[in-house]
Motif scaffolding. Structure first.
Motif, PDB file in Angstrom:
ATOM      1  N   ILE A   1       0.829  -1.199   0.000  1.00 44.53           N
ATOM      2  CA  ILE A   1       0.000   0.000   0.000  1.00 44.53           C
ATOM      3  C   ILE A   1       0.865   1.251   0.000  1.00 44.53           C
ATOM      4  O   ILE A   1       0.605   2.212  -0.732  1.00 44.53           O
ATOM      5  N   SER A   2       1.924   1.273   0.803  1.00 48.27           N
ATOM      6  CA  SER A   2       2.776   2.467   0.862  1.00 48.27           C
ATOM      7  C   SER A   2       3.538   2.670  -0.445  1.00 48.27           C
ATOM      8  O   SER A   2       3.775   3.810  -0.852  1.00 48.27           O
ATOM      9  N   PHE A   3       3.905   1.595  -1.127  1.00 52.43           N
ATOM     10  CA  PHE A   3       4.555   1.744  -2.428  1.00 52.43           C
ATOM     11  C   PHE A   3       3.602   2.376  -3.435  1.00 52.43           C
ATOM     12  O   PHE A   3       3.981   3.276  -4.187  1.00 52.43           O
ATOM     13  N   GLY A   4       2.358   1.931  -3.435  1.00 53.01           N
ATOM     14  CA  GLY A   4       1.363   2.510  -4.340  1.00 53.01           C
ATOM     15  C   GLY A   4       1.093   3.969  -4.030  1.00 53.01           C
ATOM     16  O   GLY A   4       1.004   4.808  -4.928  1.00 53.01           O
ATOM     17  N   MET A   5       0.980   4.303  -2.752  1.00 50.43           N
ATOM     18  CA  MET A   5       0.725   5.695  -2.375  1.00 50.43           C
ATOM     19  C   MET A   5       1.930   6.587  -2.667  1.00 50.43           C
ATOM     20  O   MET A   5       1.768   7.749  -3.042  1.00 50.43           O
ATOM     21  N   THR A   6       3.134   6.051  -2.515  1.00 48.98           N
ATOM     22  CA  THR A   6       4.328   6.828  -2.852  1.00 48.98           C
ATOM     23  C   THR A   6       4.364   7.112  -4.346  1.00 48.98           C
ATOM     24  O   THR A   6       4.712   8.226  -4.764  1.00 48.98           O
ATOM     25  N   ALA A   7       3.980   6.140  -5.152  1.00 52.83           N
ATOM     26  CA  ALA A   7       3.938   6.360  -6.601  1.00 52.83           C
ATOM     27  C   ALA A   7       2.912   7.430  -6.960  1.00 52.83           C
ATOM     28  O   ALA A   7       3.172   8.288  -7.810  1.00 52.83           O
ATOM     29  N   VAL A   8       1.761   7.427  -6.290  1.00 51.97           N
ATOM     30  CA  VAL A   8       0.747   8.447  -6.543  1.00 51.97           C
ATOM     31  C   VAL A   8       1.262   9.818  -6.139  1.00 51.97           C
ATOM     32  O   VAL A   8       1.108  10.808  -6.869  1.00 51.97           O
ATOM     33  N   LEU A   9       1.903   9.920  -4.965  1.00 51.36           N
ATOM     34  CA  LEU A   9       2.441  11.204  -4.509  1.00 51.36           C
ATOM     35  C   LEU A   9       3.541  11.724  -5.429  1.00 51.36           C
ATOM     36  O   LEU A   9       3.617  12.925  -5.696  1.00 51.36           O
ATOM     37  N   VAL A  10       4.388  10.833  -5.908  1.00 54.60           N
ATOM     38  CA  VAL A  10       5.454  11.257  -6.825  1.00 54.60           C
ATOM     39  C   VAL A  10       4.859  11.780  -8.126  1.00 54.60           C
ATOM     40  O   VAL A  10       5.310  12.802  -8.655  1.00 54.60           O
ATOM     41  N   MET A  11       3.843  11.123  -8.633  1.00 59.76           N
ATOM     42  CA  MET A  11       3.220  11.587  -9.869  1.00 59.76           C
ATOM     43  C   MET A  11       2.512  12.928  -9.672  1.00 59.76           C
ATOM     44  O   MET A  11       2.560  13.803 -10.546  1.00 59.76           O
ATOM     45  N   MET A  12       1.869  13.121  -8.514  1.00 61.37           N
ATOM     46  CA  MET A  12       1.234  14.411  -8.236  1.00 61.37           C
ATOM     47  C   MET A  12       2.279  15.516  -8.096  1.00 61.37           C
ATOM     48  O   MET A  12       2.098  16.630  -8.605  1.00 61.37           O
ATOM     49  N   ALA A  13       3.388  15.215  -7.407  1.00 62.20           N
ATOM     50  CA  ALA A  13       4.448  16.206  -7.247  1.00 62.20           C
ATOM     51  C   ALA A  13       5.105  16.522  -8.587  1.00 62.20           C
ATOM     52  O   ALA A  13       5.411  17.681  -8.873  1.00 62.20           O
ATOM     53  N   LEU A  14       5.304  15.506  -9.417  1.00 60.89           N
ATOM     54  CA  LEU A  14       5.886  15.733 -10.734  1.00 60.89           C
ATOM     55  C   LEU A  14       4.966  16.571 -11.614  1.00 60.89           C
ATOM     56  O   LEU A  14       5.415  17.480 -12.313  1.00 60.89           O
ATOM     57  N   GLY A  15       3.670  16.297 -11.558  1.00 61.51           N
ATOM     58  CA  GLY A  15       2.713  17.097 -12.324  1.00 61.51           C
ATOM     59  C   GLY A  15       2.677  18.541 -11.865  1.00 61.51           C
ATOM     60  O   GLY A  15       2.621  19.468 -12.678  1.00 61.51           O
TER      61      GLY A  15
END
Length: 116
Positions: free
Chosen positions: A79-93
């Motif tokens: 779950i934390s890996f998935g949420m980290t990927a979502v946060l990274v994509m939001m920060a990158l956007g």
């Protein structure tokens, strides 16, 4: 061993909270990652630290390790890996759109787009 593990959990929690309170989105991502590692260690430590003990009872073994915290940690890692990927994509956007990774920058202070 318990003192070392509890100290590591405390230091990782403090570092995670400190990074979450920063104004840069990359630091917030690192802070949530550190906090999830601290929570994983805490969940793993709830099963008691037992050396050379099987996680499942076999025969009449008296000393065993509780398998439930291990399953919880494995689930929390996914779950934390998935949420980290979502946060990274939001920060990158946000960085691509705004030109900076500050989370509180007003739109008027942002750099103009390069193609304008």
């Amino acid at each position: 061993m318990e003192l070392l593990l509890s100290s590591a959990i405390g230091v990782m929690t403090a570092a995670g909270i400190y990074l979450i309170l920063r104004r840069r989105s990359f630091a917030v991502v690192l802070g949530t990652t550190m906090l999830s590692y601290a929570i994983n260690l805490f969940l793993f430590s709830t099963g008691r630290l037992v050396v050379d003990a099987p996680p499942v009872l076999r025969g009449g073994a008296a000393a065993h390790t509780d398998p439930l915290p291990q399953a919880l940690v494995l689930t929390a890692i996914v779950i934390s890996f998935g949420m980290t990927a979502v946060l990274v994509m939001m920060a990158l956007g946000a960085w691509l759109e705004g030109g900076d990774d500050r989370v509180d920058m007003p739109r008027d202070d942002r750099a103009p787009p390069e193609d304008a």
